[in-house]
Motif scaffolding. Structure first.
Motif, PDB file in Angstrom:
ATOM      1  N   UNK A  14       0.823  -1.194   0.000  1.00 61.05           N
ATOM      2  CA  UNK A  14       0.000   0.000   0.000  1.00 61.05           C
ATOM      3  C   UNK A  14       0.869   1.261   0.000  1.00 61.05           C
ATOM      4  N   UNK A  15       0.275   2.366  -0.446  1.00 59.03           N
ATOM      5  CA  UNK A  15       0.829   3.709  -0.303  1.00 59.03           C
ATOM      6  C   UNK A  15       2.115   3.896  -1.100  1.00 59.03           C
ATOM      7  N   UNK A  16       2.077   3.446  -2.349  1.00 57.79           N
ATOM      8  CA  UNK A  16       3.147   3.741  -3.291  1.00 57.79           C
ATOM      9  C   UNK A  16       2.529   4.602  -4.386  1.00 57.79           C
ATOM     10  N   UNK A  23     -10.403 -14.500  -3.346  1.00 56.86           N
ATOM     11  CA  UNK A  23     -10.750 -13.167  -3.834  1.00 56.86           C
ATOM     12  C   UNK A  23     -10.199 -12.143  -2.856  1.00 56.86           C
ATOM     13  N   UNK A  24      -9.546 -11.100  -3.403  1.00 63.03           N
ATOM     14  CA  UNK A  24      -8.966 -10.050  -2.575  1.00 63.03           C
ATOM     15  C   UNK A  24      -9.363  -8.683  -3.141  1.00 63.03           C
ATOM     16  N   UNK A  25      -9.592  -7.743  -2.246  1.00 65.59           N
ATOM     17  CA  UNK A  25      -9.864  -6.356  -2.640  1.00 65.59           C
ATOM     18  C   UNK A  25      -9.095  -5.452  -1.695  1.00 65.59           C
ATOM     19  N   UNK A  26      -8.298  -4.534  -2.271  1.00 70.02           N
ATOM     20  CA  UNK A  26      -7.383  -3.713  -1.468  1.00 70.02           C
ATOM     21  C   UNK A  26      -7.450  -2.247  -1.897  1.00 70.02           C
ATOM     22  N   UNK A  27      -8.394  -1.476  -1.348  1.00 64.65           N
ATOM     23  CA  UNK A  27      -8.477  -0.042  -1.674  1.00 64.65           C
ATOM     24  C   UNK A  27      -7.596   0.793  -0.758  1.00 64.65           C
ATOM     25  N   UNK A  28      -7.238   1.991  -1.221  1.00 68.89           N
ATOM     26  CA  UNK A  28      -6.481   2.917  -0.377  1.00 68.89           C
ATOM     27  C   UNK A  28      -6.760   4.347  -0.822  1.00 68.89           C
ATOM     28  N   UNK A  29      -6.551   5.278   0.096  1.00 74.03           N
ATOM     29  CA  UNK A  29      -6.754   6.697  -0.202  1.00 74.03           C
ATOM     30  C   UNK A  29      -5.856   7.510   0.713  1.00 74.03           C
ATOM     31  N   UNK A  80      -4.639  10.896  -3.690  1.00 76.77           N
ATOM     32  CA  UNK A  80      -4.312   9.588  -4.271  1.00 76.77           C
ATOM     33  C   UNK A  80      -5.422   8.597  -3.945  1.00 76.77           C
ATOM     34  N   UNK A  81      -6.000   8.008  -4.993  1.00 75.84           N
ATOM     35  CA  UNK A  81      -7.019   6.982  -4.840  1.00 75.84           C
ATOM     36  C   UNK A  81      -6.600   5.775  -5.683  1.00 75.84           C
ATOM     37  N   UNK A  82      -6.638   4.589  -5.099  1.00 78.56           N
ATOM     38  CA  UNK A  82      -6.302   3.398  -5.878  1.00 78.56           C
ATOM     39  C   UNK A  82      -6.965   2.177  -5.264  1.00 78.56           C
ATOM     40  N   UNK A  83      -7.019   1.119  -6.046  1.00 75.63           N
ATOM     41  CA  UNK A  83      -7.545  -0.157  -5.548  1.00 75.63           C
ATOM     42  C   UNK A  83      -6.977  -1.289  -6.384  1.00 75.63           C
ATOM     43  N   UNK A  84      -6.950  -2.460  -5.783  1.00 77.10           N
ATOM     44  CA  UNK A  84      -6.492  -3.667  -6.464  1.00 77.10           C
ATOM     45  C   UNK A  84      -7.443  -4.795  -6.124  1.00 77.10           C
ATOM     46  N   UNK A  85      -7.813  -5.585  -7.128  1.00 79.64           N
ATOM     47  CA  UNK A  85      -8.710  -6.716  -6.918  1.00 79.64           C
ATOM     48  C   UNK A  85      -8.138  -7.934  -7.630  1.00 79.64           C
TER      49      UNK A  85
END
Length: 800
Positions: free
Chosen positions: A197-199, A328-334, A361-366
């Protein structure tokens, strides 16, 4: 960095620990159940022995490889699994809860080696003939106990020999002279390119960020096993060239349900684990982290930082031959820093001040994946993996123009206006992939053959809203006007748009041949086609192990490794500028001494040659070439005591040199990960069933940083005073050495209703400010340091 309200924090910690002294119900009993299979064939091991260490509890497996131990008093246990013809395996910290059953599937490696009557205890990935060099592993409990890691697997890896991290501020790893983006990451055999996270892409130059992310996407106790190989990995894996990291997510308990919850300084984690039918188990985890309290306690500049990690995994025994896992994985960040977060009185020259930057910064990974393992017969099996991966990034970078006093203190942050969206980057990726791996075992030969196929969709855009000024430059960047001590960046030199698809395909085969007793040779070859580069590559690899006697062995590996360009680098190029795959030639030779069943000494020397290295001729522009080359070499030594008898530890030292040459006329220079000396010492001790104490000391040479001179008043305008930084030698200096001492204490209380735990984990208890990088402040002509001092966390955990 200053730690604020330390007495208040100490009081909180004390209260948390005192809470653990409250009386509870008497301890009850539970059960331990599992299945033991062969690692090479996945067939059940019949008649294997299972013993809870230092107790009278034991069992043997039946014709299906299943065992059960009943009426075990609640508590934590170390378990030993053994069988004739297999390496003995030890698992530590099996937690038995009242009225519940702990379930686990165990794999045993063949061909036990006896050390004068003592059998080697193997751990995941260790003593495997297929991975003879640079192999390390962590158990679930070792990850959690690792002081300063705070349960983060990426931080735990930072103590391994040959691994360079950015200390306690970042979690990404760099291995043996290469970068944080050069590692193979596999999660349940699914390739994943980003585990952190946080890159924030584009925060600096947007090219090969030397730090990586700050926290992994896996909450504590999610990862069940870790296999790490620091180079020299086989032909099964490719498209990255530095190291291999395989992570296994915990499977759900097939016998009974359990629930756990953890609350700490950053947020909370909830886990549910148990059966939903006779054949299917479920593992569900959710974590949310928010840095507001920590930022306030550390007296940091205000910013909004949060992220979440949500995971579900089901495991089904379809029949005796087929096992299906679905994950299943979901990884949001802001994260954001807005003009309202900037207060008068901020010192622009203070470390970690953030200069005049604003960002959003907004991002997510699934990720969704299916893994089907099929037993074809007693000597072969087939693994099929189908997965879908998607990630989105939306980054805005802005700037505010404050009024300052003579010392660089902000008088009014809004004095001369601000911009929220000077630069904008979006990076949306989708990938559908399929992997099929066939494994066949003969008497003295093992064959692994496989194919990978993936379709990648990339939609990328980078926009600069207006002409910008760059105040850090090299003389060659402004050669058109050498008296102009700054660089003008036109949107045409920065903007990029890319929307395309590409197919990547791979095929590989590895033969592991037991040439003679104690001599194993692994030969393999890998073919890759990379769609975005339209390039075909062939990678032969060779490794082996020669046992000198029951305690000593010589191990070696050599091969060619190709690495795909980063997707954002591909998308940032102008039409017609196609990047190539980078090539690395690796050679490793090592010596291993198994001192006792759980104590191992390893010494290795290694060398790497880099060709077609991607370089950036102008740091402010997106244009890249493959004109670079380089080399790296070094040696690692380590002494590892695995977790048994209530304690474990590791001491390691690494020497390394890593050089690059961009072939731009400026000559050879130290690569950003050229860290000659690294030393770490770590230990953990469990005096009783309640307390665990851990400590870790780390030292490394400071990272390279540029030599420079400062030019004052570059505009010759009293109403617009700006300084500039001219880089006179790339990485010509070094940052201060990194030194950190981390400590952790855990308290566990087992009761009839479950387990209560409290922990304190303090990174860098001396509060030494460890500098990771430097940033120039054009408004004052000073250098601001990016780094971290003490980093505390504490919390409580319940398991029911």
């Amino acid at each position: 960095m200053k730690l604020k309200n330390s007495l208040k924090n100490l009081a909180i910690i004390t209260v948390l620990l005192l809470m653990t002294q409250v009386s509870g119900f008497a301890q009850g009993t539970g059960s331990f159940k599992g299945k033991i299979i062969e690692q090479s064939t996945k067939q059940p091991v019949i008649g294997a022995s299972v013993m809870l260490d230092n107790t009278q509890f034991l069992a043997a497996t039946d014709t299906l490889g299943v065992f059960t131990i009943e009426n075990v008093p609640a508590g934590s246990y170390s378990v030993t699994f053994s069988s004739m013809g297999f390496q003995t395996k030890n698992i530590t910290e099996i937690i038995i809860s009242s009225n519940k059953t702990y379930y686990s599937e165990i794999e045993l490696l063949e061909d036990a080696t006896t050390l004068e009557g003592v059998t080697i205890s193997t751990f995941k990935g260790e003593n495997n003939p297929l991975t003879p060099v640079s192999s390390f592993s962590y158990s679930r409990e070792e990850i959690f106990r690792n002081p300063g890691a705070q349960g983060d697997i990426m931080r735990a890896l930072s103590t391994l020999p040959g691994v360079v991290s950015s200390g306690s501020q970042f979690s990404a790893i760099a291995a043996r002279g290469q970068g944080t983006r050069d590692n193979v990451y596999m999660v349940d055999e699914i390739p994943i390119f980003n585990l952190s996270h946080l890159e924030a892409e584009g925060f600096a130059s947007g090219f090969n960020d030397p730090n990586g992310g700050r926290f992994s996407i896996f909450a504590p106790r999610i990862i069940d096993n870790v296999a790490f190989q620091n180079g020299g990995f086989g032909a099964n894996y490719g498209r990255r060239s530095s190291s291999y990291l395989g992570l296994g997510v915990k499977e759900g308990n097939r016998a009974s349900w359990s629930f756990s919850a953890q609350a700490d300084l950053l947020g909370g984690t909830v886990i549910a684990d148990g059966p939903i039918s006779k054949k299917t188990s479920l593992f569900v985890a959710g974590r949310y982290q928010n840095f507001a309290m920590l930022i306030s306690m550390l007296d940091e500049q205000r910013a909004a930082v949060s992220f979440g990690d949500y995971l579900i995994k089901s495991t089904t025994e379809l029949n005796d031959k087929n096992k299906l896992s679905v994950i299943a994985m979901f990884n949001p960040e802001a994260t954001s820093r807005k003009i309202d977060d900037i207060e008068a009185g901020l010192d622009m020259n203070e470390d970690n001040s953030g200069r005049t930057m604003l960002w959003d910064h907004q991002s997510s990974q699934a990720v969704v994946g299916l893994n089907l393992r099929t037993l074809l017969n007693n000597t072969s099996y087939l693994t099929n993996v189908l997965y879908y991966r998607a990630s989105t990034v939306d980054n805005n970078f802005g700037r505010f123009n404050p009024s300052l006093d003579s010392n660089g203190i902000i008088i009014n942050p809004r004095a001369d206006g601000y911009e929220n969206r000077l630069r904008h980057i979006t990076n949306d990726q989708q990938e559908v992939g399929y992997r099929s791996i066939y494994t066949k075992n003969f008497d003295k030969l093992k064959i692994i053959a496989g194919v990978d196929a993936m379709m990648v969709s990339l939609d990328y855009e980078r926009l600069l809203s207006r002409t910008d000024t760059i105040y850090t430059f090299r003389a060659r960047d402004i050669s058109a006007n050498p008296t102009q001590y700054y660089q003008i960046l036109d949107p045409s030199q920065f903007n990029a748009a890319f929307d395309d698809n590409a197919f990547n395909g791979s095929g590989y085969v590895t033969l592991s041949w037991k040439v003679a007793n104690g001599f194993t040779l692994n030969s393999g070859v890998r073919y890759d086609y990379t769609g975005f580069t339209e390039q075909h590559t062939l990678s032969p690899r060779l490794s082996g192990s020669i046992a000198l006697n029951s305690r000593h062995s010589i191990n070696f590996a050599s091969g060619i490794y190709y690495q795909d360009p980063g997707y954002s680098d591909i998308a940032g190029q102008t039409a017609g500028n196609t990047l190539k795959n980078e090539r690395t030639i690796q050679s490793i030779v090592g010596y291993k001494m198994q001192i006792s069943n759980d104590l191992k000494f390893v010494a290795e020397g290694w060398h790497k040659q880099f060709d077609d290295v991607t370089v950036q001729p102008n740091r402010a522009q997106s244009y890249l070439t493959n004109d670079g080359s380089g080399y790296a070499y070094g040696a690692d030594i380590s002494l590892t005591k695995r977790l048994s008898d209530n304690y474990y530890g590791q001491v390691s030292y690494s020497y390394m040199e890593s050089k690059r040459d961009d072939h731009d006329g400026l000559g050879e220079y130290d690569y950003i990960f050229n860290v000659p000396h690294t030393f770490s010492l770590m230990g953990s001790y469990k005096p009783n069933d309640k307390w665990i104490f851990s400590g870790k000391f780390r030292y490394s040479t400071g990272r390279p940083t540029d030599s420079y001179i400062i030019h004052p008043d570059v505009f010759n305008d009293p109403d617009m005073v700006r300084y500039s930084q001219e880089v006179t030698r790339v990485n010509g200096e070094r940052l201060p050495d990194f030194i950190s001492m981390d400590v952790r204490a855990d308290y566990n209380m087992h009761r009839e209703w479950g387990t209560f735990s409290a922990f304190v984990d303090l990174v860098n208890i001396s509060n030494r400010f460890n500098v990771n990088s430097e940033q120039f402040v054009p408004e004052t002509g000073r250098i601001m340091n990016i780094g971290l001092g003490v980093f505390p966390t504490f919390g409580v955990r319940f398991e029911l």
